[in-house]
Design a protein around this motif. Structure first.
Motif, PDB file in Angstrom:
ATOM      1  N   PRO A   1     -11.346   1.636  15.742  1.00  0.00           N
ATOM      2  CA  PRO A   1     -10.885   0.645  14.767  1.00  0.00           C
ATOM      3  C   PRO A   1     -11.374   0.931  13.348  1.00  0.00           C
ATOM      4  N   VAL A   2     -12.528   1.563  13.220  1.00  0.00           N
ATOM      5  CA  VAL A   2     -13.068   1.866  11.895  1.00  0.00           C
ATOM      6  C   VAL A   2     -12.363   3.068  11.291  1.00  0.00           C
ATOM      7  N   THR A   3     -12.051   4.064  12.110  1.00  0.00           N
ATOM      8  CA  THR A   3     -11.476   5.303  11.599  1.00  0.00           C
ATOM      9  C   THR A   3      -9.998   5.437  11.921  1.00  0.00           C
ATOM     10  N   ALA A   4      -9.360   4.375  12.364  1.00  0.00           N
ATOM     11  CA  ALA A   4      -7.948   4.449  12.737  1.00  0.00           C
ATOM     12  C   ALA A   4      -7.078   4.697  11.509  1.00  0.00           C
ATOM     13  N   ARG A   5      -5.987   5.388  11.727  1.00  0.00           N
ATOM     14  CA  ARG A   5      -5.029   5.646  10.664  1.00  0.00           C
ATOM     15  C   ARG A   5      -3.694   5.047  11.050  1.00  0.00           C
ATOM     16  N   SER A   6      -2.957   4.626  10.056  1.00  0.00           N
ATOM     17  CA  SER A   6      -1.654   4.031  10.296  1.00  0.00           C
ATOM     18  C   SER A   6      -0.579   5.036   9.919  1.00  0.00           C
ATOM     19  N   ALA A   7       0.483   5.061  10.695  1.00  0.00           N
ATOM     20  CA  ALA A   7       1.620   5.925  10.390  1.00  0.00           C
ATOM     21  C   ALA A   7       2.452   5.228   9.311  1.00  0.00           C
ATOM     22  N   LEU A   8       2.020   5.377   8.061  1.00  0.00           N
ATOM     23  CA  LEU A   8       2.622   4.613   6.977  1.00  0.00           C
ATOM     24  C   LEU A   8       4.066   5.002   6.713  1.00  0.00           C
TER      25      LEU A   8
ATOM     26  N   ILE B   1       0.555   3.864   0.442  1.00  0.00           N
ATOM     27  CA  ILE B   1       0.996   5.243   0.259  1.00  0.00           C
ATOM     28  C   ILE B   1       0.637   5.734  -1.130  1.00  0.00           C
ATOM     29  N   ARG B   2       0.801   4.880  -2.133  1.00  0.00           N
ATOM     30  CA  ARG B   2       0.484   5.282  -3.514  1.00  0.00           C
ATOM     31  C   ARG B   2      -1.005   5.420  -3.770  1.00  0.00           C
ATOM     32  N   GLN B   3      -1.849   4.882  -2.892  1.00  0.00           N
ATOM     33  CA  GLN B   3      -3.291   4.996  -3.081  1.00  0.00           C
ATOM     34  C   GLN B   3      -3.797   6.404  -2.798  1.00  0.00           C
ATOM     35  N   GLY B   4      -2.990   7.210  -2.180  1.00  0.00           N
ATOM     36  CA  GLY B   4      -3.364   8.596  -2.028  1.00  0.00           C
ATOM     37  C   GLY B   4      -3.662   9.023  -0.612  1.00  0.00           C
ATOM     38  N   PRO B   5      -4.123  10.261  -0.469  1.00  0.00           N
ATOM     39  CA  PRO B   5      -4.273  10.858   0.856  1.00  0.00           C
ATOM     40  C   PRO B   5      -5.339  10.219   1.720  1.00  0.00           C
ATOM     41  N   HIS B   6      -6.261   9.471   1.150  1.00  0.00           N
ATOM     42  CA  HIS B   6      -7.248   8.814   2.006  1.00  0.00           C
ATOM     43  C   HIS B   6      -6.561   7.793   2.909  1.00  0.00           C
ATOM     44  N   TYR B   7      -5.534   7.145   2.369  1.00  0.00           N
ATOM     45  CA  TYR B   7      -4.822   6.134   3.143  1.00  0.00           C
ATOM     46  C   TYR B   7      -3.592   6.687   3.839  1.00  0.00           C
ATOM     47  N   GLN B   8      -3.107   7.840   3.404  1.00  0.00           N
ATOM     48  CA  GLN B   8      -1.960   8.479   4.038  1.00  0.00           C
ATOM     49  C   GLN B   8      -2.271   9.961   4.177  1.00  0.00           C
ATOM     50  N   PRO B   9      -3.137  10.319   5.115  1.00  0.00           N
ATOM     51  CA  PRO B   9      -3.523  11.716   5.236  1.00  0.00           C
ATOM     52  C   PRO B   9      -2.359  12.567   5.723  1.00  0.00           C
ATOM     53  N   GLY B  10      -2.322  13.768   5.210  1.00  0.00           N
ATOM     54  CA  GLY B  10      -1.302  14.727   5.618  1.00  0.00           C
ATOM     55  C   GLY B  10      -1.951  15.913   6.291  1.00  0.00           C
ATOM     56  N   ARG B  11      -1.221  17.018   6.351  1.00  0.00           N
ATOM     57  CA  ARG B  11      -1.744  18.208   7.016  1.00  0.00           C
ATOM     58  C   ARG B  11      -2.954  18.794   6.297  1.00  0.00           C
TER      59      ARG B  11
ATOM     60  N   ALA C   1       6.234   6.023   8.914  1.00  0.00           N
ATOM     61  CA  ALA C   1       7.038   5.395   9.971  1.00  0.00           C
ATOM     62  C   ALA C   1       7.196   3.903   9.683  1.00  0.00           C
ATOM     63  N   ARG C   2       6.126   3.248   9.250  1.00  0.00           N
ATOM     64  CA  ARG C   2       6.212   1.835   8.895  1.00  0.00           C
ATOM     65  C   ARG C   2       7.149   1.624   7.712  1.00  0.00           C
ATOM     66  N   LEU C   3       7.165   2.566   6.769  1.00  0.00           N
ATOM     67  CA  LEU C   3       8.053   2.467   5.617  1.00  0.00           C
ATOM     68  C   LEU C   3       9.509   2.460   6.076  1.00  0.00           C
ATOM     69  N   TRP C   4       9.861   3.391   6.954  1.00  0.00           N
ATOM     70  CA  TRP C   4      11.249   3.457   7.421  1.00  0.00           C
ATOM     71  C   TRP C   4      11.593   2.268   8.315  1.00  0.00           C
ATOM     72  N   LEU C   5      10.652   1.792   9.109  1.00  0.00           N
ATOM     73  CA  LEU C   5      10.916   0.598   9.909  1.00  0.00           C
ATOM     74  C   LEU C   5      11.112  -0.632   9.021  1.00  0.00           C
ATOM     75  N   CYS C   6      10.350  -0.715   7.935  1.00  0.00           N
ATOM     76  CA  CYS C   6      10.535  -1.820   6.994  1.00  0.00           C
ATOM     77  C   CYS C   6      11.895  -1.730   6.324  1.00  0.00           C
ATOM     78  N   ALA C   7      12.295  -0.530   5.939  1.00  0.00           N
ATOM     79  CA  ALA C   7      13.615  -0.363   5.316  1.00  0.00           C
ATOM     80  C   ALA C   7      14.713  -0.787   6.286  1.00  0.00           C
ATOM     81  N   TRP C   8      14.559  -0.415   7.544  1.00  0.00           N
ATOM     82  CA  TRP C   8      15.518  -0.817   8.570  1.00  0.00           C
ATOM     83  C   TRP C   8      15.511  -2.344   8.730  1.00  0.00           C
TER      84      TRP C   8
END
Length: 87
Positions: free
Chosen positions: A7-14, A65-75, A16-23
Motif C-alpha cells: 500500500p505504501v509503494t503501490a503504483r496506479s495505472a494512470l 500524470i502532470r506531476q511527473g515520473p514519480h507518480y507515473q513511472p515509465g520504463r 489506463a485510468r485516463l482512458w477509462l475516464c474518457a470512456w
C-alpha cells in the motif's frame, strides 16, 4: 516479490485510468442526452451526477500524470526499492 509494504509503494495505472475516464465521460454524456430526450429526468440526473464523479477522477488523474515520473513511472524509472528489513 512481496515485501508487505505494497500500500505504501503501490503504483496506479494512470494511463489506463485516463482512458477509462474518457470512456466514462462519453457514456455519461450520451446517457444524459438520451434520457433528457426521452423524458426521463431522474435517469438524466443520475447520469449527470455520475458525469461529475467521472470528471473529478479525470481531473485528478491528469493532475497526477502532470506531476511527473514519480507518480507515473515509465520504463526509465526503476521500481521502488523494498523497504529495509526491521532491525
Amino acid at each position: 516479490m512481496r515485501t508487505g509494504s505494497e500500500p505504501v509503494t503501490a503504483r496506479s495505472a494512470l494511463r489506463a485510468r485516463l482512458w477509462l475516464c474518457a470512456w466514462g465521460v462519453a457514456w455519461t454524456v450520451f446517457g444524459t442526452v438520451v434520457f433528457v430526450l426521452v423524458g426521463r429526468p431522474g435517469w438524466a440526473a443520475a447520469c449527470g451526477a455520475l458525469w461529475l464523479i467521472v470528471m473529478t477522477d479525470l481531473l485528478l488523474v491528469v493532475r497526477r500524470i502532470r506531476q511527473g515520473p514519480h507518480y507515473q513511472p515509465g520504463r526509465g524509472v526503476p521500481p521502488y526499492r523494498p523497504p529495509d528489513a526491521p532491525p
